[in-house]
Design an enzyme around this catalytic site. Structure first.
Site, short mmCIF file in Angstrom:
data_model
loop_
_atom_site.label_atom_id
_atom_site.label_comp_id
_atom_site.label_asym_id
_atom_site.label_seq_id
_atom_site.Cartn_x
_atom_site.Cartn_y
_atom_site.Cartn_z
N GLY A 88 0.81 -1.23 0.00
CA GLY A 88 0.00 0.00 0.00
C GLY A 88 0.84 1.27 0.00
O GLY A 88 0.34 2.34 0.34
N ALA A 96 2.99 -6.65 -8.19
CA ALA A 96 4.07 -7.63 -8.02
C ALA A 96 3.50 -8.95 -7.50
O ALA A 96 3.85 -10.04 -7.99
CB ALA A 96 5.13 -7.09 -7.06
N ASP A 137 1.73 -0.68 -13.75
CA ASP A 137 2.31 -1.50 -12.68
C ASP A 137 2.48 -2.95 -13.13
O ASP A 137 3.54 -3.56 -12.92
CB ASP A 137 1.42 -1.48 -11.43
CG ASP A 137 1.42 -0.12 -10.74
OD1 ASP A 137 1.86 0.86 -11.37
OD2 ASP A 137 0.96 -0.04 -9.59
C1 MEV Z 1 -0.54 5.76 -9.38
O1 MEV Z 1 0.54 4.93 -8.99
C2 MEV Z 1 -0.22 6.47 -10.63
C3 MEV Z 1 -1.34 7.33 -11.20
O2 MEV Z 1 -0.82 7.92 -12.39
C4 MEV Z 1 -2.58 6.53 -11.49
C5 MEV Z 1 -2.43 5.57 -12.62
O3 MEV Z 1 -1.59 5.76 -13.53
O4 MEV Z 1 -3.24 4.63 -12.63
C6 MEV Z 1 -1.71 8.44 -10.25
#
Ligand code: MEV
Length: 301
Positions: A88, A96, A137
């Site tokens: 978090g 990950a 991510d």
């Molecule tokens: C969050 O880690 C990054 C943001 O740009 C949101 C996203 O890209 O989903 C704020």
């Protein structure tokens, strides 16, 4: 039994602006989540001090569901998670975990998923749990390295120190949604001011790409400092995040900025002297992680 690990990530440039289609540069870092799976009579989860049902962790539950829609299992699965990634904190802990789990399941149960299938499935899991999620991510955690998004283009590796400073203020998925909607609110109220800020953030990434190519980390750092100021102007900073950013710069970092959604979570600094910068961040009340680029994304251990 199959064990896979997958890395966390930081944004060097472009968070928030990427939501509006602007480019961003993200970098996988050597903080990993390891997931082991093996067939078992019952399905169960062991993670940190927790031992119990997979329903307790929505990412594990959704990833298992998504896997079983493609590969029906004849047995239960025992899942064990060991992670270096602060949870978090806004550096991709859920990606990950999801990427490492799907890869381990794919290996153990002979699904043979490709890396792009893992990326897409993991992104689907994040969307199911969070309602909305950027593909950054899960893509970066799967592929590793330094990546220009949304183009998914791999860039030259970084050869200097990277220090992450955690404010230890949770930046949960709900907080990301809150920060994204805060920026959306400002954009709606003051488009003539906020639109140029978002485009200015977007312009940092192509400049960053050419400086990274040349290994000009001092130049990259200056652009990161500008990016931090622009993020502050969008209202996603906090006093503690800024204290850690200034402490890192005072300790000699090339540059330092918020990474991720802000409102808590982490900052990142590029530097020569990681130890000095980490000490500066800790002295300002943060928890510091000295990390390298994770050149490899998800891998079998
Ligand atoms: C969050 O880690 C990054 C943001 O740009 C949101 C996203 O890209 O989903 C704020």
């Amino acid at each position: 039994m199959a064990t896979c690990s997958a890395p966390a990530k930081v944004y060097l440039f472009g968070e928030h602006a990427v939501v509006y289609g602007e480019p961003a540069i993200a970098c996988a870092v050597e903080l990993r989540t390891h997931v082991s799976v093996k067939p078992s009579r019952n399905t169960s989860l062991v993670s940190g001090g927790f031992r119990g049902r997979v329903e307790k962790n929505p990412y594990v539950y959704e990833a298992l569901k998504s896997f079983q829609q493609r590969v029906p299992l004849k047995s239960g699965v025992s899942i064990r998670i060991v992670s270096d990634v602060p949870s978090g904190a806004g550096i991709g802990s859920s990606a990950a975990l999801t990427v490492a789990l799907l890869s381990a399941l794919s290996i153990e149960f002979g699904a043979g998923f490709s890396l792009s299938e893992i990326t897409e499935m993991a992104h689907g899991v994040e969307r199911s749990v969070q309602g909305a999620a950027s593909p950054t991510d899960t893509f970066v955690s799967t592929m590793g390295g330094v990546v220009l998004m949304p183009m998914r283009e791999k860039l030259k590796c970084i050869h200097c120190g990277i220090v992450i400073g955690d404010t230890c203020t949770p930046a949960s998925s709900r907080k990301t949604a809150t920060m994204v909607s805060r920026v959306a609110g400002l954009k709606k109220a003051y488009p003539e001011i906020v639109d140029p800020i978002i485009s200015a953030i977007g312009r940092l990434s192509p400049l960053g790409v050419s400086l990274l190519e040349k290994g000009d980390y001092s130049g990259v750092g200056s652009l990161m400092n500008i990016n931090h100021g622009l993020l502050e102007s969008l209202g996603v900073g906090t006093p503690l995040l800024s204290s850690l950013v200034y402490a890192a710069r005072d300790a000699g970092a090339f540059g330092a900025k918020i990474t991720g959604a802000g409102g808590g979570g982490c900052m990142v600094a590029l530097c020569d002297d990681s130890t000095g910068v980490a000490a500066g961040i800790e002295g300002a009340g943060g928890r510091a992680y000295m990390v390298d680029v994770a050149r490899e994304g998800v891998r079998e251990e």
